[in-house]
Design a protein around this motif. Structure first.
Motif, mmCIF file in Angstrom:
data_model
loop_
_atom_site.group_PDB
_atom_site.id
_atom_site.type_symbol
_atom_site.label_atom_id
_atom_site.label_comp_id
_atom_site.label_asym_id
_atom_site.label_seq_id
_atom_site.Cartn_x
_atom_site.Cartn_y
_atom_site.Cartn_z
ATOM 1 N N TYR A 44 0.839 -1.206 0.000
ATOM 2 C CA TYR A 44 0.000 0.000 0.000
ATOM 3 C C TYR A 44 0.866 1.246 0.000
ATOM 4 N N GLN A 45 0.435 2.223 -0.812
ATOM 5 C CA GLN A 45 1.148 3.502 -0.842
ATOM 6 C C GLN A 45 0.196 4.619 -0.417
ATOM 7 N N PRO A 46 0.627 5.470 0.517
ATOM 8 C CA PRO A 46 -0.248 6.536 1.010
ATOM 9 C C PRO A 46 -0.646 7.559 -0.056
ATOM 10 N N LEU A 47 -1.908 7.992 0.017
ATOM 11 C CA LEU A 47 -2.417 9.126 -0.736
ATOM 12 C C LEU A 47 -2.534 10.244 0.305
ATOM 13 N N GLY A 57 -5.789 8.132 2.266
ATOM 14 C CA GLY A 57 -6.111 6.848 1.648
ATOM 15 C C GLY A 57 -4.844 6.091 1.330
ATOM 16 N N LEU A 58 -5.030 4.851 0.842
ATOM 17 C CA LEU A 58 -3.880 4.025 0.470
ATOM 18 C C LEU A 58 -4.206 3.289 -0.812
ATOM 19 N N GLN A 253 0.778 11.730 -4.242
ATOM 20 C CA GLN A 253 1.233 10.367 -3.992
ATOM 21 C C GLN A 253 2.647 10.319 -4.538
ATOM 22 N N GLY A 254 3.560 9.736 -3.797
ATOM 23 C CA GLY A 254 4.915 9.673 -4.343
ATOM 24 C C GLY A 254 5.949 9.295 -3.307
ATOM 25 N N PHE A 255 7.132 8.999 -3.811
ATOM 26 C CA PHE A 255 8.216 8.531 -2.957
ATOM 27 C C PHE A 255 8.614 9.567 -1.908
ATOM 28 N N PRO A 260 5.409 2.275 -1.779
ATOM 29 C CA PRO A 260 4.468 1.215 -1.384
ATOM 30 C C PRO A 260 5.094 0.297 -0.325
ATOM 31 N N ARG A 261 4.314 -0.059 0.694
ATOM 32 C CA ARG A 261 4.808 -0.855 1.821
ATOM 33 C C ARG A 261 3.878 -2.029 2.105
ATOM 34 N N PRO A 262 4.428 -3.077 2.747
ATOM 35 C CA PRO A 262 3.575 -4.196 3.147
ATOM 36 C C PRO A 262 2.498 -3.741 4.140
#
Ligand code: C2E
Ligand code: MG
Ligand code: MG
Ligand code: MG
Length: 280
Positions: A44-47, A57-58, A253-255, A260-262
């Motif tokens: 999941y990557q944070p929004l 969101g993710l 959204q971005g690095f 993205p993480r477990p």
């Protein structure tokens, strides 16, 4: 010598084709096995809200835990999953997993799931989404489905009907990778997206080329005037972040914020105790 002998050349070509076809076939076979053996995982990557810097969101992004190749990117296997139709069971698995994970998160946090054209074309797609929601007891308003414009290029009427139906249940629909296709803008007229996600290709040149900022400004303005939430993808630097914020984008959204993480790390980020952590 292959050059001197026409038939030799043909045979070399044939062998290469054969190897490519075999590699593809074995990847397809491996994908099938991975599905039955539970070798996929959802990251999941944070929004992030640009005003408050809060996670709102993710996005669910699938990964393949491959025995030899290790953690494998969807860029490698999604195209083959699409071609072979395996994206249908894989996409369903991701959606059900994502809804279950999201049900643990605080109730103001949404989950975004990518949907491929192949999935949307399934007659029972709406029913499948509703079943994933009820199975996990997730409020439909917390689910956001991301579609790319390739979805709208085909069987437009049927696809639009499905999207309208889902929207009627409260599911949000986002247009992903906005600006990368041929007719992104015309689709905004055809369907009332809740959100547009502006592709990261527009962000890369911010601060380098004035045109980059001009285009991104225009897209953000367009989205806002159509009452859509605008999110900018691929924010990697503070310069890019403040630029898109200044242009009036709502989310990013971005690095820069997080990659993205477990799910486990996301729970920690959101400070939720997982049942197995409590037991340990
Ligand atoms: P996408 O939906 O546009 O997802 C965003 C991609 O951009 C992710 O790549 C994410 O890791 C990457 N990204 C995020 N922030 C940055 C950044 O700051 N810089 C750069 N360079 N990249 C960033 P990922 O996870 O490799 O996924 C690639 C694509 O694979 C996704 O693009 C999506 O189209 C597809 N995909 C992933 N999971 C699924 C799935 O469950 N179903 C379907 N149908 N497609 C999926
Ligand atoms: Mg996406
Ligand atoms: Mg995208
Ligand atoms: Mg993209």
């Amino acid at each position: 010598q292959a050059k001197a002998d026409g038939r030799g050349t043909y045979r070399v070509f044939e062998v290469q084709m054969d190897e490519r076809a075999r590699a593809r076939l074995s990847l397809e076979q491996e994908l099938r096995e991975a599905l039955t053996n539970d070798r996929f995982e959802v990251f999941y990557q944070p929004l992030v809200d640009l005003g408050s810097n809060a996670v709102i969101g993710l996005e669910a992004l699938v990964r393949w835990r491959h025995a030899e190749r290790g953690l494998t990117s969807p860029a490698v296997f999604i195209p083959i999953a699409e071609e072979t139709g395996l994206i249908v069971p894989l996409g369903e698995w991701v959606l059900r997993r994502a809804c279950r994970d999201a049900a643990r998160w605080p109730s103001h946090i949404r989950v975004a799931v990518n949907v491929s054209p192949h999935q949307l074309r399934q007659r029972n797609f709406t029913a499948m989404v509703l079943s994933a929601l009820s199975e996990s007891s997730l409020d439909p308003r917390r689910l956001e489905l991301e579609i790319t414009e390739s979805v709208l290029l085909e069987e437009t009427d049927a696809n639009l009907k499905t999207l309208h139906a889902l929207r009627g249940f409260g599911v949000r629909i986002a247009m992903d990778d906005f600006g990368t296709g041929y007719s992104s803008i015309s689709y905004l007229r055809r369907f009332p997206f809740d959100k547009i996600k502006i592709d990261r290709s527009f962000v890369r040149e911010i601060g380098e080329k004035p045109e980059a900022s001009a285009i991104i400004r225009a897209i953000i303005g367009l989205g806002r005037s159509l009452n859509m939430t605008t999110l900018v993808e691929g924010i990697e630097t503070e310069v890019q972040r403040s630029a898109v914020q200044a242009e009036g984008a709502h989310e990013m959204q971005g690095f820069l914020f997080n990659s993205p993480r477990p799910a486990r790390e996301i729970d920690a980020l959101l400070r939720i105790a997982r049942p197995e952590d409590e037991a340990a």
